[in-house]
Design a protein around this motif. Structure first.
Motif, mmCIF file in Angstrom:
data_model
loop_
_atom_site.group_PDB
_atom_site.id
_atom_site.type_symbol
_atom_site.label_atom_id
_atom_site.label_comp_id
_atom_site.label_asym_id
_atom_site.label_seq_id
_atom_site.Cartn_x
_atom_site.Cartn_y
_atom_site.Cartn_z
ATOM 1 N N ARG A 63 9.978 57.959 46.124
ATOM 2 C CA ARG A 63 10.625 58.217 44.828
ATOM 3 C C ARG A 63 10.305 57.109 43.827
ATOM 4 N NH1 ARG A 63 16.687 60.339 46.512
ATOM 5 N NH2 ARG A 63 16.118 62.489 46.913
ATOM 6 N N SER A 66 6.815 57.550 42.535
ATOM 7 C CA SER A 66 6.609 58.666 41.615
ATOM 8 C C SER A 66 7.454 58.533 40.354
ATOM 9 C CB SER A 66 6.932 59.976 42.331
ATOM 10 O OG SER A 66 8.192 59.889 42.923
ATOM 11 N N GLY A 67 8.143 57.415 40.204
ATOM 12 C CA GLY A 67 8.883 57.164 38.968
ATOM 13 C C GLY A 67 10.236 57.840 38.908
ATOM 14 N N VAL A 68 10.686 58.412 40.005
ATOM 15 C CA VAL A 68 12.007 59.049 40.016
ATOM 16 C C VAL A 68 13.092 57.963 40.070
ATOM 17 C CG1 VAL A 68 13.555 60.575 41.299
ATOM 18 C CG2 VAL A 68 11.139 61.145 41.098
ATOM 19 N N ARG A 89 4.540 57.973 35.966
ATOM 20 C CA ARG A 89 4.848 59.387 36.224
ATOM 21 C C ARG A 89 3.682 60.293 35.836
ATOM 22 N NH1 ARG A 89 10.507 57.931 34.997
ATOM 23 N NH2 ARG A 89 10.229 58.209 32.785
ATOM 24 N N LYS A 90 2.921 59.845 34.843
ATOM 25 C CA LYS A 90 1.766 60.622 34.390
ATOM 26 C C LYS A 90 0.660 60.599 35.446
ATOM 27 C CE LYS A 90 -0.339 61.136 29.854
ATOM 28 N NZ LYS A 90 -0.520 60.447 28.573
ATOM 29 N N PHE A 94 4.157 64.292 42.415
ATOM 30 C CA PHE A 94 5.148 64.100 43.476
ATOM 31 C C PHE A 94 5.609 65.432 44.057
ATOM 32 C CE2 PHE A 94 9.823 63.070 44.349
ATOM 33 C CZ PHE A 94 9.562 62.582 45.616
ATOM 34 N N MET A 95 5.617 65.481 45.360
ATOM 35 C CA MET A 95 6.153 66.660 46.049
ATOM 36 C C MET A 95 7.345 66.202 46.891
ATOM 37 S SD MET A 95 4.230 69.024 48.835
ATOM 38 C CE MET A 95 5.153 70.166 49.841
ATOM 39 N N PRO A 96 8.581 66.491 46.442
ATOM 40 C CA PRO A 96 9.761 66.028 47.188
ATOM 41 C C PRO A 96 9.910 66.761 48.523
ATOM 42 C CG PRO A 96 10.352 66.814 44.988
ATOM 43 C CD PRO A 96 8.955 67.255 45.254
ATOM 44 N N HIS A 98 12.717 68.286 49.928
ATOM 45 C CA HIS A 98 13.408 69.583 49.935
ATOM 46 C C HIS A 98 13.454 70.145 48.531
ATOM 47 C CE1 HIS A 98 14.788 68.950 53.979
ATOM 48 N NE2 HIS A 98 15.343 67.816 53.651
ATOM 49 N N VAL A 99 12.724 71.200 48.297
ATOM 50 C CA VAL A 99 12.901 71.922 47.034
ATOM 51 C C VAL A 99 13.161 73.378 47.405
ATOM 52 C CG1 VAL A 99 11.944 72.508 44.787
ATOM 53 C CG2 VAL A 99 11.281 70.372 45.870
ATOM 54 N N ARG A 118 4.755 68.327 32.022
ATOM 55 C CA ARG A 118 3.732 67.361 32.392
ATOM 56 C C ARG A 118 2.741 67.121 31.254
ATOM 57 N NH1 ARG A 118 3.661 64.883 36.952
ATOM 58 N NH2 ARG A 118 1.845 63.571 37.151
ATOM 59 N N SER A 154 5.579 73.645 45.410
ATOM 60 C CA SER A 154 5.906 72.239 45.129
ATOM 61 C C SER A 154 4.624 71.417 45.059
ATOM 62 C CB SER A 154 6.813 71.671 46.221
ATOM 63 O OG SER A 154 7.996 72.400 46.291
ATOM 64 N N ILE A 157 2.869 71.996 41.774
ATOM 65 C CA ILE A 157 3.473 71.250 40.663
ATOM 66 C C ILE A 157 3.038 69.788 40.719
ATOM 67 C CG2 ILE A 157 5.701 70.385 39.811
ATOM 68 C CD1 ILE A 157 6.726 73.278 40.487
#
Lengths: 336, 276
Positions: A63, A66-68, A89-90, A94-96, A98-99, A118, A154, A157
């Motif tokens: 996280r 990925s800038g979260v 972030r650019k 990022f693929m978390p 649990h989505v 984005r 995910s 994205i």
């Protein structure tokens, strides 16, 4: 294969705020576990496997990358230039973990929405559909997708805007073996295009086959990072060789051999050897003994993790860190 | 495409999602019943109101009918926006949104404007229908100036409740808490505020219950500045004659500005610091 450095994380740190209620302030929080002064360099085309026990800080680190989550101290740079959170972030997709995609929106609408967030075009979002293999499901509602398809979405994205670094948190969760295989091939093709990939997974077997370098995380600290071979050497693993012959070795060849394990059946003689002399294989063949198997044994990721953390195999998956954060010293420092 | 264009496109996505949602379908008849329904009732020429009140102008009738906005409009705003963040947090989509390079203040504005517009649009249409209904039934037509203020005031109050609901949604870790927080706030300002005002007035020695008492009226008017519904009514009262509750039109508009900016700033700050 790994190329030039694309991103450097230097002494990055983040600590979660955990509830510490007091009678005068029930909402009081204090700093808890997190990531401690971590250094990591990512190279283009490199696949880095992030391994650690539950609560080691893998998701927190991903996280941060990925800038979260904000980087509280330290910095991130590309080619020597320190970059802002927004720039980070650019550059990172990022693929978390649990989505749970749900709703009546279609796959295409969702991709287009994230393309707008984005800053990339609708066309590039539609291109991604082909890459992730969801072209035929473009107009399907999110509610109708299987778990594997949701994972692909995910990933799609994360791929928007052609990021330099792809950060994947447990991407194999919920995927069947066929989907995992396709997913791995996709990741390998992305790495060949120069994208650095950081992947955390509990599917150690899948990870083992995929990664170029390994990052072992424990209690928020990177305890080892490098190729599997270099980590083995640093952790003191001896090179083991598994040998299977059609008959027993004569005593003159057995001399100076360190045999860790051996067993004999009617058809074969099986041995695990440590520190094999260079000319041993040639001598065996010259002596007329048939070689059925000859292979080097690599320690598994679990063994590496056990060696790096000092935990045993039974407790490695059960050791959940509590909020008391106890920084460990780095291996290199302990060796000095 | 510029950052602003992308932002407005995203606002439209949120707007469409909310306007076409099932909950909007459920709320539309309620809104219809409360907003044009109230206007229909209050514009009845034979209406019997307490204390022999009889609305003499279209603005007065619309003022009385504004109770429909206070009850149904604001509740609908809360119900539409209460899961604006908590739903994404639970599903993991929030993590993905926060990892995108679009600045977080823009993301917060998308949420606010998208959610607000989705309730403001139907309410505005219903409000315009109400104005026509009042004119049709009582033959008292509302002026253009009055109608602009009535629509603007409705937009303001809906915006405030939308931001409250989104703030609650950002603070709550799950949807139950988010809705409890939002509805609780709505309950406080819509139903409990009268009790609060009365209590404070009584403690200050004001003649409570004397509706014609000027001191009570001024006291209540000033205390109403601390409530979004109160400010909404102050804005509407700027178009009514013979109303003096101790707050000037400028004061009412300044209060509206404060009620707009402060929660918006808080919400933007909250989104900047939000962790999944």
């Amino acid at each position: 294969m790994a190329g030039e450095s694309v991103m450097d994380f230097s002494s990055v740190m983040f600590r979660h705020k955990v509830p510490a209620p007091k009678w005068y302030n029930p909402f009081k929080k204090q700093r808890g576990a997190g990531i401690a002064a971590l250094d990591l360099t990512l190279q283009s085309g490199q696949i880095v496997g992030l391994v650690g026990t539950n609560g080691a800080g893998k998701t927190t680190l991903l996280r941060m990358m990925s800038g979260v989550l904000p980087i509280e101290s330290g910095n991130v740079s590309t080619k020597g230039t320190i970059i802002s959170d927004q720039e980070l972030r650019k550059r990172v997709g990022f693929m978390p973990e649990h989505v749970r995609w749900s709703g009546q929106e279609t796959v295409e609408q969702t991709l287009v929405e994230f393309a707008l967030l984005r800053g990339c075009s609708k066309d590039s979002a539609l291109e991604i559909l082909g890459i992730i293999g969801l072209k035929n499901r473009a107009s399907s509602a999110l509610d109708s997708l299987s778990q594997g398809m949701r994972q692909r979405l995910s990933l799609g994205i994360a791929l928007l805007g052609t990021p330099d670094v792809l950060v994947l948190d447990e991407p194999f969760n919920g995927m069947d073996p066929v989907a995992i295989d396709a997913f791995k091939r996709l990741l390998q093709s992305l790495a060949r295009k120069g994208i650095a990939i950081v992947i955390s997974s509990h599917h150690l077997f899948e990870l083992d086959q995929l990664i170029d370098t390994l990052a072992l995380l424990h209690r928020g600290q990177l305890v080892a990072h490098g190729t599997t071979t270099s980590i083995q050497e640093r952790l003191g693993f001896e090179q083991l060789t598994e040998v299977c012959l059609d008959s027993e070795l004569p005593s003159k060849l057995m001399k100076n051999l360190e045999v860790l394990e051996q067993s004999t059946t009617d058809a074969a003689h099986h041995m695990i050897l440590q520190s094999v002399p260079d000319n041993l294989l040639k001598n065996i063949v010259d002596s007329g003994i048939g070689v059925i198997t000859w292979r080097e044994i690599q320690p598994s990721l679990i063994e590496l993790l056990c060696a790096a953390t000092g935990l045993d195999r039974q407790s490695i998956g059960m050791d959940v860190e509590n909020s008391a954060w106890l920084p460990m010293r780095k291996i290199q420092e302990e060796e000095e | 495409m510029t950052a602003s264009t992308r932002m407005w496109k995203l606002v439209m996505i949120v707007f469409r999602r909310r306007v076409l949602s099932t909950r909007m379908l459920i709320m539309l008849p309620i809104l219809f019943l409360f907003i044009p329904g109230m206007a229909w009732g209050f514009s009845d020429p034979n209406i019997q109101l307490p204390a022999d009140q009889i609305p003499e102008t279209a603005a007065e009738t619309m003022f009385l009918a504004s109770i429909g906005i206070v009850f149904a409009g604001t509740m609908a705003a809360v119900l539409l926006a209460h899961d604006g963040i908590s739903r994404d947090r639970q599903s993991g989509v929030l993590e993905l949104r926060l990892s995108q390079p679009m600045p977080r203040w823009r993301q917060s504005m998308i949420l606010v404007i998208g959610n607000w517009a989705s309730i403001a649009a139907p309410v505005t249409i219903l409000l315009l229908i109400s104005m026509w209904l009042v004119g049709y039934r009582s033959d008292m037509w509302i002026s253009a100036g009055d109608s602009v203020v009535f629509v603007l005031a409705a937009w303001f109050v809906l915006l405030w409740y939308t931001v409250f609901a989104l703030l609650a949604s950002s603070l709550a870790k799950e949807q139950g808490s988010a809705i409890a927080f939002s509805i609780g706030l709505w309950f406080l300002f819509t139903l409990l505020w009268v009790l609060f005002t009365t209590l404070i007035a009584a403690l200050n020695g004001v003649a409570v219950g004397e509706s014609k008492d000027a001191a009570y009226s001024v006291f209540e008017g000033r205390l109403d500045l601390l409530s979004p519904n109160g400010v909404y009514h102050h804005l509407l009262e700027t178009r009514l004659d013979n109303v003096n509750r101790g707050v000037s039109a400028t004061g009412a508009f300044l209060a509206a500005l404060a009620w707009t900016l402060l929660p918006l700033l808080w919400f933007t700050r909250r989104i900047k610091q939000l962790v999944p």
